[in-house]
Design a protein around this motif. Structure first.
Motif, PDB file in Angstrom:
ATOM      1  N   ARG A 164      62.994  97.816  36.280  1.00  0.00           N
ATOM      2  CA  ARG A 164      62.406  96.643  36.033  1.00  0.00           C
ATOM      3  C   ARG A 164      63.388  95.577  36.035  1.00  0.00           C
ATOM      4  NH1 ARG A 164      57.605  96.872  33.483  1.00  0.00           N
ATOM      5  NH2 ARG A 164      56.864  99.032  32.787  1.00  0.00           N
ATOM      6  N   ALA A 165      63.202  94.384  36.344  1.00  0.00           N
ATOM      7  CA  ALA A 165      64.129  93.143  36.301  1.00  0.00           C
ATOM      8  C   ALA A 165      63.956  91.860  35.304  1.00  0.00           C
ATOM      9  CB  ALA A 165      64.343  92.497  37.605  1.00  0.00           C
ATOM     10  N   ALA A 166      64.635  90.950  35.116  1.00  0.00           N
ATOM     11  CA  ALA A 166      64.306  90.010  34.306  1.00  0.00           C
ATOM     12  C   ALA A 166      63.275  89.014  35.077  1.00  0.00           C
ATOM     13  CB  ALA A 166      65.509  88.949  33.994  1.00  0.00           C
ATOM     14  N   GLY A 167      63.265  88.780  36.348  1.00  0.00           N
ATOM     15  CA  GLY A 167      62.204  88.108  37.237  1.00  0.00           C
ATOM     16  C   GLY A 167      61.948  89.124  38.405  1.00  0.00           C
ATOM     17  N   PRO A 168      61.281  88.356  39.058  1.00  0.00           N
ATOM     18  CA  PRO A 168      60.490  89.162  40.355  1.00  0.00           C
ATOM     19  C   PRO A 168      61.787  90.057  40.962  1.00  0.00           C
ATOM     20  CG  PRO A 168      60.086  86.797  40.584  1.00  0.00           C
ATOM     21  CD  PRO A 168      61.131  86.832  39.321  1.00  0.00           C
ATOM     22  N   CYS A 169      61.535  91.376  41.384  1.00  0.00           N
ATOM     23  CA  CYS A 169      62.734  92.122  41.824  1.00  0.00           C
ATOM     24  C   CYS A 169      62.826  91.813  43.449  1.00  0.00           C
ATOM     25  CB  CYS A 169      61.738  93.654  41.634  1.00  0.00           C
ATOM     26  SG  CYS A 169      62.020  94.427  40.274  1.00  0.00           S
ATOM     27  N   ALA A 170      63.969  91.893  43.685  1.00  0.00           N
ATOM     28  CA  ALA A 170      64.460  91.675  45.034  1.00  0.00           C
ATOM     29  C   ALA A 170      64.092  92.758  45.826  1.00  0.00           C
ATOM     30  CB  ALA A 170      65.782  91.319  45.155  1.00  0.00           C
ATOM     31  N   ASP A 191      67.025  95.333  45.894  1.00  0.00           N
ATOM     32  CA  ASP A 191      67.334  96.252  44.892  1.00  0.00           C
ATOM     33  C   ASP A 191      66.516  97.383  44.727  1.00  0.00           C
ATOM     34  OD1 ASP A 191      69.327  94.191  43.874  1.00  0.00           O
ATOM     35  OD2 ASP A 191      68.286  93.267  42.722  1.00  0.00           O
ATOM     36  N   LEU A 192      65.233  97.155  45.007  1.00  0.00           N
ATOM     37  CA  LEU A 192      64.352  98.222  45.044  1.00  0.00           C
ATOM     38  C   LEU A 192      64.609  99.538  46.228  1.00  0.00           C
ATOM     39  CD1 LEU A 192      60.807  96.635  44.777  1.00  0.00           C
ATOM     40  CD2 LEU A 192      62.211  97.717  42.875  1.00  0.00           C
ATOM     41  N   ALA A 193      65.149  98.641  47.222  1.00  0.00           N
ATOM     42  CA  ALA A 193      65.548  99.929  48.514  1.00  0.00           C
ATOM     43  C   ALA A 193      66.956 100.417  47.795  1.00  0.00           C
ATOM     44  CB  ALA A 193      66.029  98.977  49.734  1.00  0.00           C
ATOM     45  N   LEU A 194      67.825  99.680  46.987  1.00  0.00           N
ATOM     46  CA  LEU A 194      69.024 100.435  46.608  1.00  0.00           C
ATOM     47  C   LEU A 194      68.600 101.605  45.536  1.00  0.00           C
ATOM     48  CD1 LEU A 194      71.894 100.900  46.667  1.00  0.00           C
ATOM     49  CD2 LEU A 194      72.057  98.915  44.907  1.00  0.00           C
ATOM     50  N   ALA A 195      67.775 101.232  44.659  1.00  0.00           N
ATOM     51  CA  ALA A 195      67.260 102.058  43.802  1.00  0.00           C
ATOM     52  C   ALA A 195      66.528 103.402  44.246  1.00  0.00           C
ATOM     53  CB  ALA A 195      66.582 101.460  42.575  1.00  0.00           C
ATOM     54  N   ALA A 196      65.602 102.977  45.322  1.00  0.00           N
ATOM     55  CA  ALA A 196      65.169 104.108  46.056  1.00  0.00           C
ATOM     56  C   ALA A 196      65.952 105.234  46.908  1.00  0.00           C
ATOM     57  CB  ALA A 196      64.069 103.583  47.034  1.00  0.00           C
ATOM     58  N   SER A 197      67.076 104.493  47.384  1.00  0.00           N
ATOM     59  CA  SER A 197      68.067 105.211  47.912  1.00  0.00           C
ATOM     60  C   SER A 197      68.911 106.125  47.147  1.00  0.00           C
ATOM     61  CB  SER A 197      69.127 104.255  49.032  1.00  0.00           C
ATOM     62  OG  SER A 197      68.347 103.710  49.737  1.00  0.00           O
ATOM     63  N   LEU A 198      69.283 105.633  45.983  1.00  0.00           N
ATOM     64  CA  LEU A 198      69.862 106.535  45.062  1.00  0.00           C
ATOM     65  C   LEU A 198      69.158 107.379  44.518  1.00  0.00           C
ATOM     66  CD1 LEU A 198      71.679 103.544  42.893  1.00  0.00           C
ATOM     67  CD2 LEU A 198      72.756 105.257  44.087  1.00  0.00           C
ATOM     68  N   GLY A 199      67.846 107.342  44.454  1.00  0.00           N
ATOM     69  CA  GLY A 199      66.863 108.414  44.215  1.00  0.00           C
ATOM     70  C   GLY A 199      67.013 109.406  45.102  1.00  0.00           C
ATOM     71  N   ASP A 200      66.878 109.199  46.065  1.00  0.00           N
ATOM     72  CA  ASP A 200      66.851 110.005  47.421  1.00  0.00           C
ATOM     73  C   ASP A 200      68.243 110.959  47.412  1.00  0.00           C
ATOM     74  OD1 ASP A 200      64.483 109.348  48.151  1.00  0.00           O
ATOM     75  OD2 ASP A 200      65.090 107.918  49.778  1.00  0.00           O
ATOM     76  N   LEU A 201      69.539 110.080  47.043  1.00  0.00           N
ATOM     77  CA  LEU A 201      70.637 110.881  46.908  1.00  0.00           C
ATOM     78  C   LEU A 201      70.602 111.793  45.904  1.00  0.00           C
ATOM     79  CD1 LEU A 201      73.227 107.995  47.604  1.00  0.00           C
ATOM     80  CD2 LEU A 201      72.755 110.039  49.157  1.00  0.00           C
ATOM     81  N   PHE A 202      70.163 111.509  44.751  1.00  0.00           N
ATOM     82  CA  PHE A 202      70.042 112.599  43.529  1.00  0.00           C
ATOM     83  C   PHE A 202      68.814 113.465  43.615  1.00  0.00           C
ATOM     84  CE2 PHE A 202      73.203 109.624  41.816  1.00  0.00           C
ATOM     85  CZ  PHE A 202      73.681 110.425  40.663  1.00  0.00           C
ATOM     86  N   ASP A 245      53.169  92.797  36.536  1.00  0.00           N
ATOM     87  CA  ASP A 245      53.810  91.405  36.438  1.00  0.00           C
ATOM     88  C   ASP A 245      54.863  90.976  37.579  1.00  0.00           C
ATOM     89  OD1 ASP A 245      55.591  93.091  35.967  1.00  0.00           O
ATOM     90  OD2 ASP A 245      56.080  92.664  33.822  1.00  0.00           O
ATOM     91  N   GLY A 246      54.921  91.736  38.525  1.00  0.00           N
ATOM     92  CA  GLY A 246      55.858  91.726  39.718  1.00  0.00           C
ATOM     93  C   GLY A 246      57.328  91.934  39.339  1.00  0.00           C
ATOM     94  N   ARG A 247      57.671  92.058  38.236  1.00  0.00           N
ATOM     95  CA  ARG A 247      59.200  92.301  37.700  1.00  0.00           C
ATOM     96  C   ARG A 247      59.631  93.869  37.841  1.00  0.00           C
ATOM     97  NH1 ARG A 247      59.284  88.502  32.489  1.00  0.00           N
ATOM     98  NH2 ARG A 247      58.575  86.587  33.510  1.00  0.00           N
ATOM     99  N   GLY A 248      58.971  94.735  38.463  1.00  0.00           N
ATOM    100  CA  GLY A 248      59.615  96.007  38.730  1.00  0.00           C
ATOM    101  C   GLY A 248      58.777  96.823  39.499  1.00  0.00           C
ATOM    102  N   ALA A 249      58.841  98.153  39.527  1.00  0.00           N
ATOM    103  CA  ALA A 249      58.163  99.123  40.350  1.00  0.00           C
ATOM    104  C   ALA A 249      58.332 100.399  39.972  1.00  0.00           C
ATOM    105  CB  ALA A 249      58.707  99.034  41.898  1.00  0.00           C
ATOM    106  N   ALA A 250      57.565 101.427  40.059  1.00  0.00           N
ATOM    107  CA  ALA A 250      57.599 102.775  39.973  1.00  0.00           C
ATOM    108  C   ALA A 250      57.988 103.515  41.170  1.00  0.00           C
ATOM    109  CB  ALA A 250      56.596 103.411  39.278  1.00  0.00           C
TER     110      ALA A 250
END
Length: 384
Positions: A112-118, A121-132, A91-96
């Motif tokens: 996931r997001a309410a609309g299309p993911c920016a 935001d995906l890059a920030l989430a991926a960076s936090l995952g790498d940090l953790f 649906d374009g509203r998120g990613a794994a």
């Protein structure tokens, strides 16, 4: 605007450091990461963190009990883990987003997001995952260690239960078999004594001797039945069982029992049973070999271990200070010592026997209290 962005960056960094340095374990650490992703990436409204299990077949979210699980390679989360690449939802509203440690995928962020993911935001989430990633990797290792510890505890419990079940079976068979035969033999000997003519004193003496041996065998059989499964251990717990053991030994020597702490509240049944068996064997060795006049039983515990000490003032033996029971250098009749050592080692503990000729013998058993049975420590304390 620049100052605001810098302030947001500092705040995010502080939140990351606080979460990463906490003593939380899985699944709480994964939940912290999920909350941090949602709070930090303004366009994301939802995040689940799926962590790969130790068998590397299933990704778990929220823990194995009461949580959700995705098989490796199934759905967007499973495929992202299997192939090591981000996978957008249809649906374009998120990613794994896969999280790697040492080149290996150990977790997946499902955002996931309410609309299309920016993309930001995906890059920030991926960076936090790498940090953790290192933190999640450590949490996985700790989880594996906890599961091995719990498996060892369950194995020890089943092993002690099997030993006690076999003792109960033997006790029942002795009671229903040998004890009944001895009772019948005693009845027939009494009948033969009454029926024997008075002018056969030699035969009467032999019957009386046989009757005495039969009574002695019956008493030893009753003692063996009581030793195989003492009812007081089941009914009143370890402290009372040790007191009963001391009373029985007190007919032959002066016995002192000291108990420190509320042991029954901290020790599971199989640990109490093993400690009682060790004390029983140590006291029995003292009565058989030590020629002692006094015996001290000390049972004490702190938060994570319990110590049983049995010390006598008997003849002692050349066992060398600090030697472990059942190891080379022990006394020749060391079968009982090996049995005590095996019981303690089954629970992750040890038995040490110290003895010197003319000074006496000390048997010390130290057994860890299983983690599942320990009282909670102070807030923020980490398990050892």
């Amino acid at each position: 605007m620049t100052a605001a962005l810098q302030g947001h960056g500092r705040d995010l960094l502080l939140r990351v450091i606080a979460a990463a340095c906490s003593d939380r374990e899985l699944p709480a650490m994964a939940a912290d990461l999920a909350g941090l992703v949602v709070r930090s990436a303004g366009g994301l409204t939802f995040c689940d963190v799926y962590v790969l299990d130790d068998d590397e077949r299933v990704l778990e979210c929220g823990g194995a009990r009461g949580g959700r699980a995705v098989a490796l390679g199934a759905g967007d989360v499973g495929r992202a883990a299997a192939h090591g690449r981000p996978r957008g939802h249809a649906d374009g509203r998120g990613a794994a987003l896969p999280v790697r440690s040492g080149g290996t995928v150990i977790a997946v962020l499902d955002v996931r997001a309410a609309g299309p993911c920016a993309p930001a935001d995906l890059a920030l989430a991926a960076s936090l995952g790498d940090l953790f990633a290192p933190v999640l990797c450590s949490c996985r290792r700790l989880r594996a260690a906890r599961e091995r510890e719990h498996a060892a505890e369950r194995f020890a419990e089943r092993a002690v239960e099997a030993q006690e079940a076999e003792r109960t079976r033997l006790s029942r068979e002795i009671h229903d078999g040998i004890a009944q035969r001895l009772a019948g033999l005693g009845f027939h000997l009494s009948a033969a004594e009454r029926a024997l003519p008075e002018h056969h004193p030699e035969a009467l003496a032999q019957i009386m001797l046989a009757r005495g041996l039969c009574d002695l065998a019956s008493a030893e059989t009753r003692a063996a039945i009581g030793g195989l499964r003492p009812p007081v251990l089941d009914d009143l717990g370890l402290s009372a069982a040790l007191a009963a053991l001391a009373r029985d030994a007190g007919e032959r020597l002066d016995v002192t029992v000291t108990v420190s702490g509320e042991l029954e509240a901290a020790l599971p049944d199989h640990v109490q049973t093993a400690l009682y068996r060790i004390a029983q064997e140590a006291v029995g060795n003292c009565l058989r070999h030590a020629a002692a006049s006094s015996l001290d039983l000390l049972l004490e515990h702190d938060r994570d271990r319990v110590r049983l000490t049995v010390a006598d003032d008997g003849v002692g033996f050349a066992h060398g200070p600090g030697r472990h029971a059942g190891r080379p250098g022990g006394r020749p009749d060391s079968y009982g010592l090996r049995g005590m050592a095996e019981r303690a080692e089954l629970l992750g503990g040890r038995v040490t026997v110290t003895g010197r000729p003319g000074v006496g013998t000390t048997v010390e058993a130290v057994v860890p209290i299983p983690a599942l049975s320990r009282p909670p420590g102070p807030p923020g304390a980490r398990g050892r």
